[in-house]
Scaffold this motif. Structure first.
Motif, mmCIF file in Angstrom:
data_model
loop_
_atom_site.group_PDB
_atom_site.id
_atom_site.type_symbol
_atom_site.label_atom_id
_atom_site.label_comp_id
_atom_site.label_asym_id
_atom_site.label_seq_id
_atom_site.Cartn_x
_atom_site.Cartn_y
_atom_site.Cartn_z
ATOM 1 N N ARG A 13 -3.294 -0.502 3.535
ATOM 2 C CA ARG A 13 -1.908 0.471 2.966
ATOM 3 C C ARG A 13 -0.880 0.413 3.811
ATOM 4 O O ARG A 13 -0.277 1.196 3.704
ATOM 5 C CB ARG A 13 -2.730 1.657 1.799
ATOM 6 N N LEU A 44 1.520 0.382 7.174
ATOM 7 C CA LEU A 44 2.582 0.154 7.787
ATOM 8 C C LEU A 44 2.146 -1.066 8.014
ATOM 9 O O LEU A 44 1.345 -1.244 9.250
ATOM 10 C CB LEU A 44 3.875 0.427 8.306
ATOM 11 N N ASP A 69 5.761 -1.799 4.355
ATOM 12 C CA ASP A 69 4.608 -1.796 4.005
ATOM 13 C C ASP A 69 4.842 -2.636 2.116
ATOM 14 O O ASP A 69 6.073 -3.614 2.188
ATOM 15 C CB ASP A 69 3.841 -0.431 2.436
ATOM 16 N N TYR A 97 0.308 0.462 -2.474
ATOM 17 C CA TYR A 97 1.483 0.992 -2.059
ATOM 18 C C TYR A 97 1.548 2.246 -3.136
ATOM 19 O O TYR A 97 1.904 3.627 -2.854
ATOM 20 C CB TYR A 97 2.943 0.761 -1.967
#
Length: 529
Positions: free
Chosen positions: A51, A53, A74, A502
């Motif tokens: 999840r 970056l 992401d 996300y």
């Protein structure tokens, strides 16, 4: 990786601007194809199970202000990157004849717009985001004002004024973030730092408004939408695709990334007003589209309705709604791009954008008619095509938020069927319209071939006029969009695998909202308990 992804089209834009005009098209297409390859490579490197970056880069830029050159993606970011790198070469190939007057300028600005859009979707520093957010206006302004039909200059100025107005409001909030972060101990514009920042209720709401207004102009959302129809009407179809299907996504991207990510309390506080504006956009955009005679203006106004659906999905605060909104952003880009480009094919053949001057084209250009029908059915949300999945998720979340919200929003689907099917009927079915062509009009026509003896010369010429159908290049250009509409209509899971993590992280971790579990009424006993 992400820096290379941004630099390739930017350097390509410089090359196209200074190399001979005869090679501008082929070089630009080659650069955009290379950028597509890099975008696909980035997607392959992306871990859907993580999840956080990814592919991050961070270098201190202006240390005293806490500004960094910071990039990362992401699930939301990688989807927008993929949409951008796919749409750009499709637009270039489909609009091969656009920008004939100055091909170097046209294709250089097109590549510059791609580079800056990618930078926006990858920026994880708010100050960097603001810089490239505003910089996208430069190529967009010259593409609208330099190419298109009469009146494009005024449309470009209107577009620029609206966008600059929103950008100035955003700048005030960007400055406010510096003050708030500095008071907390150390100034920083990094998204990861700002998400952890404890912002007071009053300050958070004011800062949220600055971000939201800028993104509502960009998206666009009623009542800040009036630049949209004028711009799409006057710009070339290819430029309209880049504006509506790529650039305008920055608005809804920013709502998710910054409004909900940095100001969760203020976003919930503003929800009743935003949801109302979203519903108004859905219905108003559809109603106004029904009455349009200009096909490009009509398609532009459909996007007002669709962006209302996207905004609604974002602000009903459920993972289902957020996932549907993200999916809608991708599917809207695919479907509307196909609709604009096929409309552009027709315009080049008929020499007009007015629906009333078309008609009876179905038998003359059956391939174009079929392409327009598929793109139109996708736009109205036909089951089996990818936008249907997005609308279904958003509407489920809307009904869960409030029955009246879902009830009003669902009327947008009914109205979409009206404006799409009526547009198709007026363009492709019924009597043909056109102007007299001495090469096809037979002065000795006697009506024995099934045409009325009393027909005017214009009516006969329109029926007998030879119009070339779609070329191999034109079909090849939109084929990826058509395949995507069908494939993701039946199998949306690859997109949801990127969107869902996300959405869950944003709503559950950042905003602190947990979805209500589904409830099933318990069976009553004989005693009625």
């Amino acid at each position: 990786m992400l820096t290379t992804l941004i630099l390739v089209p930017f350097v390509g834009a410089l090359l196209v601007a200074f190399l001979p005009a005869t090679s501008a098209r082929s070089i630009a297409l080659g650069v955009s194809a290379g950028t597509l390859g890099l975008g696909v490579a980035a997607a392959v490197m992306f871990d859907t199970g993580d999840r956080a970056l990814q592919l991050t880069e961070q270098v201190s830029w202006i240390e005293s202000f806490g500004v960094h050159y910071a990039l990362g993606v992401d699930g939301l970011g990688i989807l927008m990157v993929l949409l951008t790198v796919v749409i750009t070469p499709v637009v270039m190939l489909a609009g091969w004849d656009e920008g004939d007057d100055n091909p170097r300028s046209y294709y250089a600005w097109m590549l510059a717009l791609e580079a800056l859009s990618l930078a926006v979707f990858c920026a994880t520093d708010v100050f960097l985001f603001y810089v490239v957010f505003e910089a996208t206006l430069i190529p967009a302004y010259f593409l609208v004002g330099g190419f298109g039909k009469e009146g494009r200059g005024a449309a470009a100025v209107k577009f620029l004024m609206f966008q600059l107005g929103g950008g100035l409001v955003l700048l005030a909030s960007v400055i406010g973030l510096y003050v708030v972060s500095a008071q907390a101990g150390k100034p920083s514009y990094l998204l990861t730092d700002l998400e952890q920042l404890d912002i007071s209720t009053g300050a958070g709401r004011w800062l949220f408004l600055g971000f939201f207004v800028a993104f509502a102009v960009k998206a666009p959302l009623f009542p800040l939408h009036t630049w949209l129809a004028d711009t799409t009407e006057k710009a070339t179809p290819g430029v309209s695709v880049m504006l509506v299907c790529v650039l305008d996504k920055i608005g809804t991207f920013g709502m998710l990334r910054f409004c909900l990510g940095i100001f969760p309390e203020a976003s919930q506080w503003a929800t009743p007003v935003v949801v109302t504006l979203a519903v108004v956009s859905i219905i108003y955009g559809a109603l106004v589209a029904i009455g349009q005679d200009d096909v490009l203006r009509l398609i532009g106004l459909t996007s007002l309705s669709h962006f209302g659906f996207i905004t609604l999905g974002i602000f009903v605060f459920s993972t289902q709604g957020a996932s549907g909104a993200i999916l809608y952003m991708v599917n809207h880009g695919i479907g509307t791009a196909a609709l604009f480009l096929v409309a552009g094919y027709l315009i080049r053949r008929r020499g007009t954008t007015l629906i009333s001057e078309m008609g009876g084209l179905e038998k003359k250009v059956p391939v174009l008619a079929g392409l327009m029908l598929v793109a139109g059915l996708a736009t109205l949300g036909l089951p089996g095509l990818s936008p249907f999945v997005s609308e279904f998720l958003v509407l489920l979340a809307a009904f869960d938020y409030g029955w009246w919200v879902g009830a009003f929003a669902v009327t947008g689907i009914v109205l979409a069927a009206v404006y799409i099917l009526w547009m198709y009927q007026r363009i492709f079915t019924g009597p043909a319209h056109g102007t007299l062509d001495a090469h096809v009009f037979d002065d000795g026509h006697d009506g024995h071939d099934g045409q009325g003896a009393g027909d005017t010369a214009t009516q006969v010429a329109a029926r007998t006029e030879v119009i070339p159908d779609a070329t191999h290049r034109e079909v090849l250009a939109v084929a990826p969009l058509m395949v995507a509409l069908v494939f993701f209509g039946f199998f949306p899971q690859p997109l949801l695998d990127l969107a869902n993590p996300y959405a869950e992280r944003l709503l559950q971790v950042q905003v602190g909202v947990q979805d209500d579990p589904p409830t099933v009424p318990a069976p009553q006993t004989e005693s009625g308990e």
